[in-house]
Write an enzyme that holds these catalytic residues in place. Structure first.
Site, PDB file in Angstrom:
ATOM      1  N   SER A  42       0.799  -1.222   0.000  1.00 48.41           N
ATOM      2  CA  SER A  42       0.000   0.000   0.000  1.00 48.41           C
ATOM      3  C   SER A  42       0.832   1.273   0.000  1.00 48.41           C
ATOM      4  CB  SER A  42      -0.947   0.013   1.208  1.00 48.41           C
ATOM      5  OG  SER A  42      -0.217   0.141   2.416  1.00 48.41           O
ATOM      6  N   LYS A 119       0.988   4.547   6.980  1.00 48.70           N
ATOM      7  CA  LYS A 119       0.474   5.347   5.867  1.00 48.70           C
ATOM      8  C   LYS A 119       1.125   6.734   5.924  1.00 48.70           C
ATOM      9  CE  LYS A 119      -2.680   2.153   4.914  1.00 48.70           C
ATOM     10  NZ  LYS A 119      -2.632   1.302   3.715  1.00 48.70           N
TER      11      LYS A 119
END
Length: 278
Positions: A42, A119
């Site tokens: 990701s 993230k």
């Protein structure tokens, strides 16, 4: 005759040594640096599956989430940070707290599942965030994006889970070149980083998110392959992340393994030792 030196039970001494070592390691991990191994794609191209890094826990101060979790369901071990430091949960505050900066790559505790996620910090408290036709808008203004070629990787199973990458250039056979469009995105404040795009999908067109006070909005750099704050209502979606759920900032990759295990040193990527995370 010299007095005989008294010695303890060797088994007891060994157990004490192990306990002391674990206590020291636990204190070090809680206060200073936490190891983190990247399990998914990701955050490509910034972080690759198999990257091993240490998270700087001093960057934002300490909360209940700073306590380590030990999740090994296979062995019946599931010790959560709340089991150890739950007494510090509930006020959305931190001890010696420092504010994160937009663009930081952050490890945080998932607000629902409690798992550790990594993230990029996109939205600050009070910001409005929206994706329009694949372009990020912050406070109604589009961010600056410039094309930066193509990100290419081999189509093959990656990491211990054997995940195959998604490709922009359509179905790709095993061993073929899996390509994605690469761009450089500049956030308000000046942080520039690479992002990837695979194709047009729902997460490229969203409503407007208003970040509550004391919370943050996160997105993966691999924009079309990331369960993040855009997916609050979906499985594995993150939503807004409370301040107290921040664990630390990722600053540098220590080493990286392209194989099924980080212990397979012959699969280590030679170009990623001590790589700075931008």
């Amino acid at each position: 005759m010299a007095a005989k030196e008294k010695t303890g039970n060797p088994i007891v001494e060994t157990i004490k040594t192990i306990v002391y070592a674990l206590l020291i390691a636990g204190i070090f991990r809680t206060l200073f640096f936490q190891p983190f191994w990247i399990p998914s794609g990701s955050m490509k191209p910034t972080l690759l599956i198999g990257d091993f890094l240490f998270v700087n826990k001093m960057a934002y101060g300490y909360s209940y989430a700073s306590c380590p979790s030990l999740m090994m369901p296979r062995f019946g071990i599931e010790i959560d940070a709340k089991d150890i430091c739950g007494w510090a949960d509930g006020e959305n505050t931190r001890l010696w707290g420092g504010d994160p900066e937009r663009g930081d790559v952050v490890v945080f505790r998932h607000p629902v599942s409690g798992r550790d996620y990594i993230k990029r910090l996109i939205g600050m408290p009070g910001d409005t965030i929206q994706m329009k036709a694949g372009l990020l808008h912050i406070n109604d203004a589009p961010v600056k994006v410039v094309d930066d070629g193509v990100f290419s990787e081999v189509m093959e199973p990656q990491g211990p889970q054997g995940v195959r990458p998604r490709c922009e250039n359509g179905p790709v056979g095993n061993g073929g070149a899996c390509e994605k469009g690469r761009q450089l995105e500049t956030l308000p404040g000046g942080t520039t980083h690479a992002i990837l795009n695979i194709g047009n999908q729902q997460s490229d067109r969203t409503g407007t998110y208003t970040v509550p006070e004391g919370h943050y909005f996160f997105m993966g750099d691999n924009r079309d392959n990331s369960a993040d704050s855009r997916l609050a209502q979906q499985v594995n979606g993150v939503g807004f992340v409370p301040y107290e759920n921040l664990i630390g900032r990722a600053d540098r990759v220590m080493f990286s393994s392209a194989g099924r295990s980080m212990l397979f040193f012959w699969t280590w990527r030679g170009d990623r030792f001590f790589e700075k995370i931008e």
